[in-house]
Design an enzyme around this catalytic site. Structure first.
Site, short mmCIF file in Angstrom:
data_model
loop_
_atom_site.label_atom_id
_atom_site.label_comp_id
_atom_site.label_asym_id
_atom_site.label_seq_id
_atom_site.Cartn_x
_atom_site.Cartn_y
_atom_site.Cartn_z
N ASP A 142 -12.04 -9.57 5.02
CA ASP A 142 -13.35 -9.53 4.33
C ASP A 142 -13.90 -10.95 4.17
O ASP A 142 -15.11 -11.18 4.33
CB ASP A 142 -13.20 -8.91 2.93
CG ASP A 142 -13.67 -7.45 2.88
OD1 ASP A 142 -13.34 -6.70 3.81
OD2 ASP A 142 -14.35 -7.07 1.90
N TYR A 158 0.83 -1.21 0.00
CA TYR A 158 0.00 0.00 0.00
C TYR A 158 0.86 1.26 0.00
O TYR A 158 0.40 2.33 -0.41
CB TYR A 158 -0.88 0.05 1.25
CG TYR A 158 -2.13 -0.79 1.19
CD1 TYR A 158 -2.08 -2.15 0.90
CD2 TYR A 158 -3.38 -0.22 1.44
CE1 TYR A 158 -3.23 -2.91 0.86
CE2 TYR A 158 -4.53 -0.98 1.41
CZ TYR A 158 -4.45 -2.31 1.12
OH TYR A 158 -5.60 -3.06 1.09
N LYS A 192 3.57 -15.12 1.88
CA LYS A 192 3.89 -15.91 0.69
C LYS A 192 5.41 -16.04 0.60
O LYS A 192 6.05 -15.56 -0.34
CB LYS A 192 3.32 -15.24 -0.57
CG LYS A 192 1.82 -15.40 -0.73
CD LYS A 192 1.41 -16.76 -1.26
CE LYS A 192 1.76 -16.92 -2.73
NZ LYS A 192 1.39 -18.27 -3.24
N ASP A 227 -2.34 -18.15 0.57
CA ASP A 227 -3.38 -18.76 -0.27
C ASP A 227 -4.03 -19.94 0.45
O ASP A 227 -5.25 -20.10 0.46
CB ASP A 227 -2.83 -19.15 -1.66
CG ASP A 227 -1.54 -19.96 -1.60
OD1 ASP A 227 -0.95 -20.11 -0.51
OD2 ASP A 227 -1.11 -20.44 -2.66
N ASP A 254 -6.19 -7.34 4.53
CA ASP A 254 -7.39 -6.72 3.95
C ASP A 254 -8.30 -7.80 3.36
O ASP A 254 -9.50 -7.85 3.62
CB ASP A 254 -6.96 -5.72 2.87
CG ASP A 254 -8.14 -5.03 2.21
OD1 ASP A 254 -9.06 -4.63 2.93
OD2 ASP A 254 -8.14 -4.91 0.97
C1 IPM Z 1 -10.21 -1.51 4.46
C2 IPM Z 1 -10.31 -0.88 3.08
C3 IPM Z 1 -9.12 -0.01 2.80
C4 IPM Z 1 -7.89 -0.91 2.77
C5 IPM Z 1 -9.16 0.85 1.53
C6 IPM Z 1 -10.41 1.65 1.40
C7 IPM Z 1 -7.96 1.78 1.51
O1 IPM Z 1 -10.52 -1.86 2.12
O2 IPM Z 1 -10.02 -0.76 5.43
O3 IPM Z 1 -10.37 -2.70 4.59
O4 IPM Z 1 -7.63 -1.57 1.75
O5 IPM Z 1 -7.18 -0.94 3.77
MN MN Z 2 -10.91 -3.83 2.96
#
Ligand code: IPM
Ligand code: MN
Ligand code: NAD
Length: 355
Positions: free
Chosen positions: A251, A139, A190, A223, A247
């Protein structure tokens, strides 16, 4: 104690409004003394101020005890260069607050064991804590950018880079938290294909060997971690990983709990410095403006702020218990198969806070 609200874009303001009501209730009825302020952030700040994070707002964040962010981003700003995007403001805020460790708990509430797309027997009792590195990796790595090579050909570059210090300081957070949990940490990278992943594995192992002999540390390729999370998610306690994998895996884990609208996060840095609290979900442009977003992730993020930055662990427990009680009582927004609006879900949680 000073709490800065950065509602942001899309559903950000909708869910943050419910957290504000919880703070106001605790101030009025539970002896909390948190001073609230609010500032523009993300796309809302681009529209008004030309940048997603002004110097004044960053200074205000740094001078607060905690910051509660809603979400940023949306299709209106997606065509802009990266430094003019809402998401750049979020990365600048994380870097500017030096919050390098992002705690993302994924717990399956008992009342929601049938809400996941996975069968109950796989997710019941799930309690995973992701410790995601937040201010380094791909990032932030340089060089980055898109260059024109001529003849209609372009080249896009991002750089995955970690130093020993960056790896060790976030690993330390995971090991310290593990002491109060099962003592197990699984580190995901990885290392089979990436030098930065190999360094990650070696540094995490070296810190464990030197300072945390009682921690059970395992390593898993990222993975495989993604696959194991849906195959047998309860094998995990703490998952320590980098910015990008954290990240994605968090999710994925959200769906083990029933909805992305449930997962809070805490971003912390050096002891005594302000923390940044935010749901892990985004601005949800597909449902923004309808008043139907789930406010639980925001309210649970507020609970983490109360615990880690605002010196109110008792209030934090109370807020978490109220969210759980509201779910036990059948309160559900649409993402969980219910019919409640964002405000009605907030009402249900406030009703459970009252003694
Ligand atoms: C998160 C989001 C952010 C990230 C983006 C919006 C920069 O997806 O906080 O999970 O990737 O960190
Ligand atoms: Mn995210
Ligand atoms: P998203 O998290 O906004 O939405 C993904 C899906 O989950 C959507 O269907 C959405 O409706 C649903 N969802 C998310 N939160 C919900 C909630 N509280 N209640 C009910 N449903 C919910 O991800 P996306 O659509 O990929 O991204 C949209 C924008 O948000 C992008 O601009 C992205 O960069 C940004 N984003 C910001 C953050 C942040 O501010 N921390 C995090 C992730 C994405």
């Amino acid at each position: 104690m000073k709490l800065l609200l950065l509602p942001g874009d899309g559903i950000g303001p909708e869910v943050t409004a419910e957290s504000r009501r919880v703070v106001e209730w605790l101030n009025a009825h539970a002896g909390l003394t948190v001073t609230l302020s609010e500032a523009r952030f993300g796309g809302a700040a681009i529209d008004a101020d030309g940048v997603p994070l002004t110097a004044e707002t960053l200074a205000q964040a740094q001078a607060s005890d905690a910051v509660l962010m809603g979400a940023v981003g949306g299709p209106q700003w997606a065509g802009q260069p990266y430094d003019k995007r809402p998401e750049a403001g979020l990365l600048a805020l994380r870097a500017g607050m030096a919050v390098f460790a992002n705690l993302r708990p994924a717990r399956c509430f008992a009342a929601l064991a049938d809400a996941s797309t996975l069968k109950r027997e796989y997710v019941e009792g799930l309690d995973i804590l992701f410790v995601r590195e937040l201010t380094g990796g791909v990032y932030f790595g340089e060089p980055r950018g898109i260059t024109d090579l001529g003849h209609g050909e372009r080249r896009g570059v991002n750089t995955q880079v970690y130093t020993s210090t960056e790896i060790r300081r976030v690993a330390r957070v995971a090991f310290d938290l593990a002491k109060d949990r099962s003592g197990r940490v699984c580190s995901a990278e990885k290392s089979n294909v990436m030098e930065s992943g190999l360094l990650w594995r070696e540094e995490v192992q070296a810190l464990r060997d030197a300072e945390y002999p009682h921690i059970t540390l395992s390593h898993m390729l990222a993975d495989n971690t993604a696959m194991q999370l849906v195959k047998n998610p309860r094998q995990f306690d703490i998952i320590l990983t980098d910015n990008l994998f954290g990240d994605i895996l968090s999710d994925e884990a959200a769906m083990l709990t029933g909805s992305l609208g449930l997962l809070p996060s805490a971003a912390i840095g050096a002891p005594g410095m302000p923390g940044l609290y935010e749901p892990i979900h985004g601005s949800a442009p597909d449902i923004a403006g309808q008043g139907i977003a789930n406010p639980c992730a925001s309210i649970l993020s507020l609970a983490m702020a109360l615990r880690y930055s605002l010196g109110s662990p008792h209030a934090a427990n109370r807020v978490e218990a109220a969210v759980e009680a509201a779910l036990d009582g059948g309160a559900r927004t649409r993402d969980l198969g219910g019919t409640l609006s964002t405000r009605q879900m907030g009402d249900a949680i406030l009703a459970c806070l009252a003694p």
